[in-house]
Design a protein around this motif. Structure first.
Motif, PDB file in Angstrom:
ATOM      1  N   ALA A 160      43.160  32.611  40.514  1.00 18.75           N
ATOM      2  CA  ALA A 160      42.858  32.845  38.977  1.00 18.75           C
ATOM      3  C   ALA A 160      43.219  34.311  38.974  1.00 18.75           C
ATOM      4  CB  ALA A 160      41.506  32.507  38.757  1.00 18.75           C
ATOM      5  N   ASN A 161      42.819  35.293  40.018  1.00 17.41           N
ATOM      6  CA  ASN A 161      43.195  36.641  39.822  1.00 17.41           C
ATOM      7  C   ASN A 161      44.858  36.798  39.920  1.00 17.41           C
ATOM      8  OD1 ASN A 161      40.656  37.381  39.792  1.00 17.41           O
ATOM      9  ND2 ASN A 161      40.379  37.713  41.990  1.00 17.41           N
ATOM     10  N   VAL A 162      45.417  35.861  40.657  1.00 17.70           N
ATOM     11  CA  VAL A 162      46.952  35.997  40.643  1.00 17.70           C
ATOM     12  C   VAL A 162      47.620  35.577  39.566  1.00 17.70           C
ATOM     13  CG1 VAL A 162      49.037  35.080  41.656  1.00 17.70           C
ATOM     14  CG2 VAL A 162      47.156  35.866  43.236  1.00 17.70           C
ATOM     15  N   LEU A 163      47.121  34.628  38.965  1.00 16.76           N
ATOM     16  CA  LEU A 163      47.584  34.241  37.543  1.00 16.76           C
ATOM     17  C   LEU A 163      47.310  35.376  36.418  1.00 16.76           C
ATOM     18  CD1 LEU A 163      46.521  30.203  37.675  1.00 16.76           C
ATOM     19  CD2 LEU A 163      49.107  31.539  37.702  1.00 16.76           C
ATOM     20  N   CYS A 198      40.681  30.282  48.047  1.00 20.11           N
ATOM     21  CA  CYS A 198      39.501  30.692  47.217  1.00 20.11           C
ATOM     22  C   CYS A 198      40.213  30.540  45.652  1.00 20.11           C
ATOM     23  CB  CYS A 198      39.307  32.201  47.482  1.00 20.11           C
ATOM     24  SG  CYS A 198      37.996  32.960  46.388  1.00 20.11           S
ATOM     25  N   ALA A 199      39.367  29.998  44.933  1.00 18.81           N
ATOM     26  CA  ALA A 199      39.858  29.596  43.580  1.00 18.81           C
ATOM     27  C   ALA A 199      40.038  30.890  42.603  1.00 18.81           C
ATOM     28  CB  ALA A 199      39.233  28.662  42.771  1.00 18.81           C
ATOM     29  N   SER A 200      38.986  31.999  42.822  1.00 19.26           N
ATOM     30  CA  SER A 200      38.971  32.997  42.109  1.00 19.26           C
ATOM     31  C   SER A 200      40.250  33.794  42.654  1.00 19.26           C
ATOM     32  CB  SER A 200      37.773  33.734  42.362  1.00 19.26           C
ATOM     33  OG  SER A 200      37.442  34.195  43.635  1.00 19.26           O
ATOM     34  N   ALA A 201      40.719  33.711  43.721  1.00 16.81           N
ATOM     35  CA  ALA A 201      41.935  34.513  44.159  1.00 16.81           C
ATOM     36  C   ALA A 201      43.316  34.072  43.439  1.00 16.81           C
ATOM     37  CB  ALA A 201      42.166  34.423  45.681  1.00 16.81           C
TER      38      ALA A 201
END
Length: 146
Positions: free
Chosen positions: A125-128, A120-123
């Motif tokens: 992005a959240n990690v970054l 999941c790309a949003s996950a």
């Protein structure tokens, strides 16, 4: 003077309905009114303890032991984490973060179903974003230590 936040944490770990909890709240209010410049939290504890009957003191003692042991456990855990943090600078390889940013850049704007190699790309992005926030907090903590 003892740490008021530490005492609040210990007192909060006791049941809100206990007689000791009520006595602590009364003692805090009274002593803070009498000493608006600050109160040693041990005075609050002693004042509250004196308000209890011997039966209430016996009932409160188990909760105080538990709160103290939990506090010791938390302090030991924090010390271990601090020691580990001093030894380990980062788990990231040199270009890990750059590769993640590149992977996300190719799929922007990120929708709910957007994936990067099945993740999941949003996950990602959240990690970054979390990594940036952690760096910021670390920088602030280091600045406060100076």
């Amino acid at each position: 003077m003892a740490d008021p936040e530490a005492f609040d944490e210990i007192a909060a770990s006791l049941a809100d309905t206990s007689a000791f909890y009520g006595a602590v709240q009364e003692a805090r209010a009274k002593l803070h009114r009498e000493h608006p410049g600050g109160v040693d939290v041990t005075l609050i504890g002693h004042e509250a303890w004196r308000q209890l009957t011997p039966v209430q003191q016996a009932q409160a003692l188990d909760g105080l032991f538990v709160a103290y042991i939990v506090r010791l456990h938390d302090e030991e855990r924090a010390a271990k984490l601090n020691a580990a943090a001093a030894e380990v600078k980062t788990y990231l390889e040199g270009d890990d973060e750059h590769m993640l940013h590149d992977a996300l850049g190719a799929v922007r704007p990120i929708g709910e179903d957007t994936e990067v190699n099945g993740i999941c790309a949003s996950a990602l992005a959240n990690v970054l974003d979390e990594l940036d926030l952690l760096r910021h907090r670390l920088a602030m903590a280091k600045r406060d230590d100076i």
